[in-house]
Motif scaffolding. Sequence first.
Motif: not given
Length: 507
Positions: A176-180
């Motif tokens: 999720a952090e990478v996607l954000a």
Amino acid sequence: MHELVHVVSLLAAGVAACCGALVWRRRRSSPLATSLALMMFGGASWALAAGLAGLATTGTARLALNYAVYPGVALSVAALFWYFLVLAGYGRLLTRRTVALLSIQPAILILVIVTDPWHHLFYARAGLDAAGTFTIVTGPLYWVHVAYSYPLLLIGLAALVGAMRRAVAGHRRVYAEVLAGSLLPLVGNAVTIAVSPGAPSVDLTPVLFLATAAWWLRIEGRGTPQRLVPIAARQVIGALDDSILVLDPDGRLVDANPAGRAFVGRVSAQHRLATPIGAHWNDVVGPEIATLVARVALQTFPLPDGSVVEVRANEITGDDGTNLGRVILIRDVTEVERLRSELVIQASHDPLTGLHNRRHFDLSLAEAMRLATADADPLSVVMIDVDRFKTVNDSRGHAVGDRVLVDVAHTLARDTRVDDLVVRYGGDEFMILLPRTTEAVAAERAAAWRLACAALSFTSVGEPFGVTISAGVAQMPAGATPDEFLHRADKALYQAKSAGRDAVAVA
């Protein structure tokens, strides 16, 4: 205000180039370092060209620097896609061929912008207007570039989302952090293109790209993405076609992958079990299989349904040497065993006639001679040739010749005892091994085979024809070697042929 943004772009370009060089040095230890470094180099080139373009004072310089933005754009897009694939677990797809394909669009883009002043397909019109404002009207190839870049990135994002859905709960937060972080420059670039395509007065995309790279570099520093690249071990075990069963020290089933549960359902001795988990191994698979597994580490055996499985059992021990149980791997080897049986048959049988071959005869002859000597029993051999077979092949064709060999082979094999051995020794030559048979009896049987083969009828191009055989008979002399034994039969066969063929001769 615009000048400040352009100065920030120049500073960001310098920082990105330095960080990219540092990350590049870690490419051998991190699967994500190469793509992350290339993204920083692309962002640095993009930010440098965009910053200098904003500070340029002439239309010619600003146009040239606007063109110079796009190599960095192409590199950033390709590197971002690369990063997505590796992190999603598809790094194996990035072969040299894939990298070459990803390089095609940047190469074409550079060629297009270099030649654009002649064809104006990327920028239809560019320069200072009457009011002194620098404006660009984009051409069709500009939008082709946009139409290529965004779907490529969306494919990468979709792969990353799929990996996040498959991941264990503790890893989803990192995805999720990478996607954000990846959405920040994509949204910023989409807004920039929508508001001012071509040559925006302020383009924060490269700075946002660098912010994303910095954010990912922070995550990379924790080492978590490197651990995300491989799929979790339990997912791998669950995807295996092999059955995996785990037993505790008391022999109770404590875990099984889906294939293992399916196997237990096939062989369960107690079909009324709601679940095999917790049941004793003997009750789950029956005492026969359980005993086999307990006795040996590796065993292959057939199941009642006709399939064949290979079972391997390994002890599980703790760090202090205590027995924690056993893990049992069960593999369906039905097809392997079938192929193995076929190979055994092919190794010992003639493919045309179905009889045993010379290799099998040589092995059997040595054993038969040993038994005959030990039991003081007679042992005879009959060596047979199809007369003038070469003429049949030459005049009527090999297909007819093959049919002759097959029918002769079936005729010889039809009137044999269980212990007799009929083989195709080679070409048109057959050998019959007759245990507990004297030379005289063997000669009588050879005469019967001669008459049976002479009665065979064949047709070629509407013309009927027949064949005859010649036979040499020999009985094993005391103390003879296999070669000496066969030499006597061969000599007798030569005598039969010399007598005019269609004859039987005794050594």
